[in-house]
Design an enzyme around this catalytic site. Structure first.
Site, PDB file in Angstrom:
ATOM      1  N   SER A   7     -12.470  17.528   1.195  1.00  0.00           N
ATOM      2  CA  SER A   7     -11.311  17.257   0.345  1.00  0.00           C
ATOM      3  C   SER A   7     -11.301  15.777  -0.012  1.00  0.00           C
ATOM      4  CB  SER A   7     -10.019  17.614   1.072  1.00  0.00           C
ATOM      5  OG  SER A   7      -8.941  17.008   0.401  1.00  0.00           O
ATOM      6  N   HIS A  32     -13.609  19.650  -2.813  1.00  0.00           N
ATOM      7  CA  HIS A  32     -12.248  20.188  -2.904  1.00  0.00           C
ATOM      8  C   HIS A  32     -11.345  19.110  -3.498  1.00  0.00           C
ATOM      9  CE1 HIS A  32      -8.961  22.870  -1.631  1.00  0.00           C
ATOM     10  NE2 HIS A  32      -8.298  21.772  -1.292  1.00  0.00           N
ATOM     11  N   ASP A  34      -7.634  18.091  -4.677  1.00  0.00           N
ATOM     12  CA  ASP A  34      -6.223  18.415  -4.474  1.00  0.00           C
ATOM     13  C   ASP A  34      -5.362  17.805  -5.573  1.00  0.00           C
ATOM     14  OD1 ASP A  34      -6.118  19.947  -1.997  1.00  0.00           O
ATOM     15  OD2 ASP A  34      -6.940  18.139  -1.067  1.00  0.00           O
ATOM     16  N   MET A  36      -1.650  17.365  -7.058  1.00  0.00           N
ATOM     17  CA  MET A  36      -0.239  17.445  -6.636  1.00  0.00           C
ATOM     18  C   MET A  36       0.648  16.758  -7.671  1.00  0.00           C
ATOM     19  SD  MET A  36      -0.645  16.532  -2.623  1.00  0.00           S
ATOM     20  CE  MET A  36      -2.068  17.063  -1.659  1.00  0.00           C
ATOM     21  N   HIS A  65      -7.629  22.681  -6.289  1.00  0.00           N
ATOM     22  CA  HIS A  65      -6.468  23.283  -5.622  1.00  0.00           C
ATOM     23  C   HIS A  65      -5.202  22.733  -6.284  1.00  0.00           C
ATOM     24  CE1 HIS A  65      -4.111  23.458  -1.503  1.00  0.00           C
ATOM     25  NE2 HIS A  65      -3.580  24.233  -2.419  1.00  0.00           N
ATOM     26  N   MET A  67      -1.497  22.180  -6.631  1.00  0.00           N
ATOM     27  CA  MET A  67      -0.199  22.222  -5.941  1.00  0.00           C
ATOM     28  C   MET A  67       0.830  21.668  -6.916  1.00  0.00           C
ATOM     29  SD  MET A  67      -1.631  20.942  -2.282  1.00  0.00           S
ATOM     30  CE  MET A  67      -3.177  20.389  -3.017  1.00  0.00           C
ATOM     31  N   MET A 136      -3.580  28.332   3.650  1.00  0.00           N
ATOM     32  CA  MET A 136      -3.161  26.976   4.030  1.00  0.00           C
ATOM     33  C   MET A 136      -2.843  26.956   5.524  1.00  0.00           C
ATOM     34  SD  MET A 136      -3.439  24.986   1.475  1.00  0.00           S
ATOM     35  CE  MET A 136      -2.782  23.529   2.290  1.00  0.00           C
ATOM     36  N   ASP A 174      -7.623  25.561   4.599  1.00  0.00           N
ATOM     37  CA  ASP A 174      -7.373  24.179   4.187  1.00  0.00           C
ATOM     38  C   ASP A 174      -6.248  23.587   5.036  1.00  0.00           C
ATOM     39  OD1 ASP A 174      -7.027  21.807   2.819  1.00  0.00           O
ATOM     40  OD2 ASP A 174      -6.304  22.738   0.961  1.00  0.00           O
TER      41      ASP A 174
HETATM   42  C1  DX5 Z   1      -3.208  19.349   1.819  1.00  0.00           C
HETATM   43  C2  DX5 Z   1      -4.482  19.474   1.033  1.00  0.00           C
HETATM   44  C3  DX5 Z   1      -5.701  19.421   1.842  1.00  0.00           C
HETATM   45  C4  DX5 Z   1      -5.931  18.142   2.604  1.00  0.00           C
HETATM   46  C5  DX5 Z   1      -6.749  18.503   3.804  1.00  0.00           C
HETATM   47  O1  DX5 Z   1      -2.140  19.676   0.993  1.00  0.00           O
HETATM   48  O2  DX5 Z   1      -4.492  20.704   0.332  1.00  0.00           O
HETATM   49  O3  DX5 Z   1      -6.852  19.741   1.071  1.00  0.00           O
HETATM   50  O4  DX5 Z   1      -6.568  17.160   1.883  1.00  0.00           O
HETATM   51  O5  DX5 Z   1      -6.898  17.361   4.582  1.00  0.00           O
HETATM   52  P1  DX5 Z   1      -7.209  17.450   6.143  1.00  0.00           P
HETATM   53  O6  DX5 Z   1      -8.527  18.145   6.293  1.00  0.00           O
HETATM   54  O7  DX5 Z   1      -7.242  16.037   6.568  1.00  0.00           O
HETATM   55  O8  DX5 Z   1      -6.093  18.237   6.773  1.00  0.00           O
HETATM   56 ZN    ZN Z   2      -6.342  21.454  -0.652  1.00  0.00          ZN
END
Ligand code: DX5
Ligand code: ZN
Length: 218
Positions: A7, A32, A34, A36, A65, A67, A136, A174
């Protein structure tokens, strides 16, 4: 063999290309990403322009991903920017079917995900058509949180449904994935391990990538 999806939320954003290259050179097939919006989750991260800029620098599978509230508004943009997989939260839209249809219309893989408090059965009507389900294992929003072991039954349920109905989706997890829990996740049926801090904050990043790639199902 598991697939590790580092990620990039835990990468150095000032050196994103360098950090992505580091994990891909070490054998990571996926990145990956993320996304947001500060609404669906209390954090703001990456938009389509960053995905677009990264695209020519890497052949990795871009595992995006989302969010964000009403992800249907941005699916086209992320697909055009170079996403290979787009994952939407079942809680973020009233139009799950529209989202998966929109994603597939771009010829890329469609995935669904859910927050820890959402029952896994919500995904049931879509299991015959999605390419991946992401479980998740932390509350979405931030890297570096503690893994929630009580999410394991969701993985087991998905694995069972897959076997019973001959479905072909991958199971991804994740949040808080590390060298201690990776093996039991893979044994429960996980194919793709998202790992942020346990890869990018490792002393030896390449070794961490190799470790996750080498976790085999019993
Ligand atoms: C959280 C993200 C994850 C995050 C995972 O909302 O979706 O992808 O970056 O990070 P770690 O592996 O550090 O929990
Ligand atoms: Zn993620």
């Amino acid at each position: 063999m598991a697939i590790v999806a580092p990620s990039i939320l835990s990468a150095d954003f000032a050196n994103l290309e360098r950090d992505c290259k580091k994990v891909v050179d070490a054998g990571a097939a996926y990145l990956h990403i993320d996304v947001m919006d500060g609404m669906f989750v209390p954090n703001i991260t990456i938009g389509p322009c960053v995905v677009k800029s990264l695209r020519p620098t890497s052949n990795a599978v871009f595992d995006v991903h989302l969010m964000i509230e009403q992800p249907e508004r941005y699916i086209d943009e992320f697909a055009k920017a170079g996403a290979d997989i787009i994952t939407v939260h079942v809680e973020s839209t009233e139009n799950i079917q529209l989202c998966t249809d929109k994603i597939k219309a771009h010829g890329i893989r469609a995935a669904l995900t859910l927050k820890p408090g959402t029952p896994i059965e919500v995904t049931d009507p879509y299991l015959n058509q999605v390419d991946m389900i992401l479980v998740m294992t932390v509350e979405p929003g931030f890297g570096g949180q503690k893994f929630m072991p009580d999410m394991l039954p969701k993985v087991e349920w998905l694995d069972k449904q897959r076997t019973n109905h001959n479905y072909s989706y991958l199971i991804e997890v994740d949040g808080g994935v590390n060298s201690e829990n990776a093996r039991c996740l893979v044994d429960a049926g996980v194919d793709v391990l998202v790992a942020g801090s346990s890869v990018f904050c490792a002393k030896d990043i390449a070794q961490a990538v190799e470790f996750f790639n080498d976790v085999n199902r019993k």
